[in-house]
Design an enzyme around this catalytic site. Structure first.
Site, PDB file in Angstrom:
ATOM      1  N   HIS A   1     -18.584  -3.300 -17.582  1.00 21.47           N
ATOM      2  CA  HIS A   1     -19.401  -3.709 -16.553  1.00 21.47           C
ATOM      3  C   HIS A   1     -18.927  -4.011 -15.336  1.00 21.47           C
ATOM      4  O   HIS A   1     -19.952  -3.714 -14.393  1.00 21.47           O
ATOM      5  CB  HIS A   1     -19.651  -5.002 -17.276  1.00 21.47           C
TER       6      HIS A   1
ATOM      7  N   SER B   1     -18.283  -4.770 -25.474  1.00 18.91           N
ATOM      8  CA  SER B   1     -18.031  -6.214 -25.725  1.00 18.91           C
ATOM      9  C   SER B   1     -17.742  -6.480 -27.207  1.00 18.91           C
ATOM     10  O   SER B   1     -16.540  -7.120 -27.686  1.00 18.91           O
ATOM     11  CB  SER B   1     -19.199  -7.207 -25.265  1.00 18.91           C
TER      12      SER B   1
END
Ligand code: PNS
Length: 170
Positions: A24, A135
């Site tokens: 990210h 994630s």
């Protein structure tokens, strides 16, 4: 009116960010050079069980993006298209790792285009070193005691370690 008419190119980078990863951050480092301002929009999804609370996710992103000066972090719930309208955003940012991401991302881009035609989805390719970073994989590895220090910001690594200890005590 889109914010580009005011010469402020505002993009929204939506996601779960449970937790934020180096993947990210990589996408943010690239896009903050393209847009005047990026809002990282953390979704509040009541039907999805998250490891980190909304506040924790926001704080981790804020702490991991201190080196970038045109980033803001907010939460949103409900339809992304409605949130984009309130922000007068020009673009949605999404990262693409491999072709496996593409179908889901394309469908999401198409429904968002239908819901808010004035906003386009911009896809940014991840660096090859982040291609397997997600994630969910990081959570699984970290909670089982794996070393994820090269995959997440240090604040996230520490928080994952705290979660692991808390879960071991339960
Ligand atoms: O990080 P994620 O979980 O892949 O992000 C998905 C997200 C939050 C961008 C997407 O689920 C979303 O936009 N949710 C808000 C609800 C919505 O607008 N749905 C219609 C478009 S799919």
């Amino acid at each position: 009116m889109c914010s580009s008419d005011l010469q402020v190119r505002l993009a929204v980078y939506p996601g779960s960010f449970d937790p934020v990863t180096n993947g990210h951050i990589d996408i943010l480092e690239k896009t903050c050079k393209i847009f005047d301002k990026i809002i990282v929009a953390v979704v509040h999804n009541v039907s999805k069980q998250a490891l980190f609370t909304l506040d924790e996710r926001v704080t981790l992103i804020e702490e991991s993006t201190k080196h970038l000066d045109n980033i803001e972090v907010e939460c949103f719930s409900g339809l992304l298209a409605n949130y984009l309208r309130t922000k007068d955003a020009c673009a949605i940012i999404r990262g693409l790792r491999t072709v496996a991401d593409f179908e889901y991302e394309m469908h999401m881009a198409m429904i968002n285009k239908r819901l808010i035609p004035e906003v386009d989805t911009i896809f940014i390719m991840s660096d090859s070193r982040n291609i397997f970073v997600s994630s969910s994989i990081i959570k699984e590895a970290a909670l089982l005691g794996g070393d994820v220090s090269e995959l997440v910001p240090e604040v996230v690594r520490l928080k994952l370690e705290t979660k692991r200890r808390e879960m071991k005590q339960e």
